[in-house]
Design a protein around this motif. Structure first.
Motif, short mmCIF file in Angstrom:
data_model
loop_
_atom_site.label_atom_id
_atom_site.label_comp_id
_atom_site.label_asym_id
_atom_site.label_seq_id
_atom_site.Cartn_x
_atom_site.Cartn_y
_atom_site.Cartn_z
N GLY A 66 0.91 -1.18 0.02
CA GLY A 66 0.14 0.12 0.18
C GLY A 66 0.82 1.16 -0.14
N CYS A 67 0.30 2.18 -0.87
CA CYS A 67 1.28 3.34 -0.98
C CYS A 67 0.80 4.44 0.12
CB CYS A 67 1.17 4.04 -2.21
SG CYS A 67 2.03 5.35 -2.64
N TYR A 68 1.24 4.39 1.28
CA TYR A 68 1.18 5.44 2.40
C TYR A 68 2.38 6.40 2.54
CZ TYR A 68 -2.53 2.25 4.22
OH TYR A 68 -3.42 1.51 4.52
N HIS A 69 1.85 7.65 2.00
CA HIS A 69 2.99 8.68 2.04
C HIS A 69 3.79 9.13 3.47
CE1 HIS A 69 1.54 9.15 -2.20
NE2 HIS A 69 2.67 9.39 -2.44
N GLN A 70 4.77 9.21 3.52
CA GLN A 70 5.63 9.54 4.50
C GLN A 70 6.18 10.88 4.39
OE1 GLN A 70 9.41 7.00 5.55
NE2 GLN A 70 8.12 6.35 7.25
N VAL A 71 6.25 11.68 5.53
CA VAL A 71 7.17 12.93 5.54
C VAL A 71 8.49 12.52 5.89
CG1 VAL A 71 7.51 15.15 6.46
CG2 VAL A 71 5.03 14.32 6.28
N GLY A 92 2.01 3.82 7.34
CA GLY A 92 0.91 3.69 7.66
C GLY A 92 -0.15 4.51 7.83
N ALA A 93 0.34 5.77 8.31
CA ALA A 93 -0.28 7.15 8.35
C ALA A 93 -0.48 7.48 6.75
CB ALA A 93 0.22 8.14 9.23
N SER A 94 -1.37 8.62 6.69
CA SER A 94 -1.76 9.20 5.43
C SER A 94 -1.36 10.68 5.75
CB SER A 94 -3.08 9.24 5.30
OG SER A 94 -3.23 9.95 3.92
N ALA A 95 0.01 11.07 5.35
CA ALA A 95 0.72 12.42 5.33
C ALA A 95 0.85 12.88 4.06
CB ALA A 95 2.02 12.08 6.07
N GLU A 113 -0.30 17.79 6.94
CA GLU A 113 -1.63 17.03 7.10
C GLU A 113 -1.43 15.50 7.38
OE1 GLU A 113 -4.64 17.71 4.33
OE2 GLU A 113 -4.02 19.85 4.12
N GLN A 114 -2.01 14.65 8.47
CA GLN A 114 -1.82 13.40 8.78
C GLN A 114 -3.20 12.96 9.56
OE1 GLN A 114 1.86 12.23 10.54
NE2 GLN A 114 0.70 10.73 11.93
N ASP A 115 -3.80 12.01 8.50
CA ASP A 115 -5.00 11.30 8.80
C ASP A 115 -6.11 12.19 9.47
OD1 ASP A 115 -3.94 8.79 8.37
OD2 ASP A 115 -2.90 8.57 10.55
N GLY A 116 -6.37 13.60 8.56
CA GLY A 116 -7.23 14.31 9.05
C GLY A 116 -6.94 15.36 9.95
N HIS A 117 -5.81 15.22 10.58
CA HIS A 117 -5.21 16.08 11.76
C HIS A 117 -3.99 16.89 11.16
CE1 HIS A 117 -7.98 15.16 15.16
NE2 HIS A 117 -7.89 14.08 14.46
N VAL A 118 -3.73 17.82 11.81
CA VAL A 118 -2.32 18.50 11.68
C VAL A 118 -1.07 18.18 12.30
CG1 VAL A 118 -0.96 20.78 11.48
CG2 VAL A 118 -3.27 20.50 10.53
#
Length: 422
Positions: A66-71, A92-95, A113-118
Motif C-alpha cells: 500500500g502506498c502510504y506517504h511518509q514525510v 501506515g499514516a496518510s501524510a 496533514e496526517q489522517d485528517g489532523h495537523v
C-alpha cells in the motif's frame, strides 16, 4: 562584467544561455529522496543564515503493498554533502503537504496533514529529529498547515479546522524542544490555506480567509492583536484565496491574495505597518488580466517586495508576470516573463532575489525548471534552465544571495532533486 554565451550543465539538462560568469556557477543537481520511493509534487526547502538547507517532501515505498506517504527530511549543509534522510511521520499514516521553516541557526519546524489532523515536529540544525511527533490540531478535519520560525527558534504553526460544523483559523507554538504550546483560536475561517510570516523580533503576522474577506492578526510573545479586515473595499463574488505573507525586519507586512468571481480574477496586496491600520488594498495584476491560480510574494528586510503571478493570454496559455512593490507602497512596472507556471520566489536581506518556475505552462507536454535572478531594483535576469525533467520548484536563500532550489522529477519515480547556486 559583460555577459557571454556559456554552456551550463545542471542535472539532466545541458543548455546554452547568455549569462554572466556568476550566473553559471550552479552546483551539480543531486537526488534528495531515497531510492525506490515515489515522491509527490510538494517538496519544500528552508535555508538558515549560514546557507544550510532543510529539504522536506512526502514519498511512498514503491515496493510496499500500500502506498502510504511518509514525510521525510534531509539537511544539506552549505559546505559539505547532504546528511541522512530522516523520517518524520510513521508508515501506515496518510501524510501530505509538508511545510517547513528554519531559525537563524538552522533549527527547523515541519508541519503537515496526517489522517485528517495537523501534525508537526522539530528538526535540529544537524538534521536530528527532536522530540515526539505532535498532533497540533484539536478537531478534524484540519487542513492547510503553514509554519514560520522566529530567528531565536520559536515556531508558530497555523491551519484551518472544523469545529461544530464551521471552519476556524487556529495557531499553536512549537518550541525548540518540540513542546506544543496552548491552542490559539484566531477566529472563524474557511478551508483556504492561511499564511504566516515573522519579523526579526519574533513577532508573527497571520492572514487567512474568513468567509468572503481576508483578515489578519499579529501574534506577539505576550499578546494577540485584534483582527483586521484587509478586503473591505473589494467585491469578490467568488471569494478570496491563495493568501501569502511577506514581513520585513521590523514587522511591516505585505499580504497578497487572489480574488475570484466578478469581472475577472485578480491579485491584490495589502500593506500593514507594525503600527496603525492596514493600508487600502492595491491591485497588483492588471484590471484586464484573467489571472491564473498561482502567485508568489517575497519581502526583504527593508520592506520592499516582489510579486509574480500568472494570467491566461488570448491563446489560452498561461504566462507569467512580475512587478515590484516598494516599502512606501509604490507599484513598479509590470514585466512579462514568458509562458511559465508555478512561480516561487525569494529575496535576500538586501532585496536581491531569485524566481523559479516550470515551463512550459498548461497544457503541459514537458516540464523544465527555470530560474531568473532578481536585482534589488526589481529587474529580472535571463533564464537559466536547471533541468529538463522537473516541476513545482521551490527556492530559499541565505542572507547574501546563495540560493537552494528543490523540485520533483517529472519522470517516474518522481524523485526529489536539488541544487545550489549561482
Amino acid at each position: 562584467m559583460a555577459a557571454s554565451l556559456v554552456t551550463v550543465t545542471v542535472g539532466a539538462m545541458v543548455t546554452a544561455v547568455g549569462v554572466s560568469p556568476a550566473e553559471a556557477a550552479w552546483a551539480r543537481a543531486w537526488k534528495a529522496s531515497p531510492h525506490g520511493w515515489t515522491a509527490t509534487d510538494s517538496p519544500r526547502v528552508s535555508v538558515d543564515r549560514q546557507g544550510d538547507a532543510l529539504l522536506t517532501w512526502t514519498a511512498c515505498d514503491s515496493k510496499a503493498s500500500g502506498c502510504y506517504h511518509q514525510v521525510q527530511a534531509r539537511v544539506k549543509p552549505a559546505t559539505k554533502g547532504a546528511g541522512p534522510i530522516r523520517t518524520l511521520s510513521p508508515l501506515g499514516a496518510s501524510a501530505s503537504w509538508p511545510e517547513a521553516d528554519s531559525a537563524d541557526n538552522g533549527d527547523s519546524a515541519v508541519v503537515w496533514e496526517q489522517d485528517g489532523h495537523v501534525a508537526g515536529r522539530r528538526v535540529s540544525a544537524s538534521g536530528q529529529v527532536i522530540g515526539p511527533l505532535r498532533r497540533l490540531s484539536t478537531s478534524a478535519p484540519a487542513v492547510g498547515p503553514v509554519v514560520a520560525v522566529a530567528p531565536g527558534g520559536m515556531a508558530l504553526a497555523v491551519w484551518s479546522e472544523i469545529r461544530g460544523g464551521s471552519w476556524h483559523a487556529v495557531a499553536r507554538r512549537l518550541s525548540r524542544t518540540g513542546a506544543a504550546g496552548p491552542v490559539l483560536t484566531l477566529g472563524s475561517g474557511s478551508a483556504e490555506k492561511p499564511a504566516v510570516g515573522v519579523d526579526r523580533q519574533g513577532r508573527f503576522v497571520v492572514a487567512w480567509v474568513r468567509g468572503r474577506e481576508v483578515v489578519t492578526r499579529r501574534i506577539l510573545p505576550g499578546s494577540v492583536s485584534p483582527t483586521r479586515v484587509l478586503t473591505a473595499p473589494i467585491a469578490a463574488h467568488g471569494g478570496f484565496g491563495m493568501v501569502r505573507v511577506g514581513v520585513d525586519r521590523d514587522g511591516d507586512a505585505v499580504i497578497s491574495y487572489r480574488s475570484g468571481g466578478g469581472a475577472r480574477p485578480a491579485v491584490w496586496a495589502s500593506r500593514w505597518g507594525r503600527t496603525g491600520a492596514p493600508a487600502r488594498p492595491l491591485l497588483i495584476s492588471s484590471g484586464r488580466d484573467n489571472v491564473g491560480f498561482h502567485h508568489a510574494v517575497a519581502t526583504d528586510l527593508e520592506g520592499d517586495s516582489m510579486l509574480v503571478w500568472t494570467r491566461w493570454n488570448g491563446s489560452r496559455r498561461l504566462e507569467m508576470l512580475g512587478r515590484r512593490l516598494t516599502r512606501t507602497g509604490a507599484r513598479g512596472p509590470v514585466t512579462a516573463l514568458g509562458l511559465h507556471d508555478r512561480p516561487d520566489l525569494v529575496l535576500d536581506d538586501d532585496g536581491d532575489g531569485m524566481l523559479v518556475f516550470h515551463s512550459p505552462s498548461a497544457p503541459y507536454k514537458e516540464n523544465r525548471v527555470g530560474t531568473r535572478l532578481i536585482s534589488r531594483s526589481g529587474a529580472f535576469g535571463r533564464i537559466t534552465t536547471l533541468t529538463s525533467d522537473g516541476r513545482v520548484p521551490q527556492v530559499d536563500t541565505r542572507p547574501n544571495s546563495r540560493f537552494t532550489v528543490v523540485w520533483q522529477r517529472t519522470s517516474y519515480p518522481y524523485s526529489i532533486h536539488a541544487t545550489t547556486g549561482p
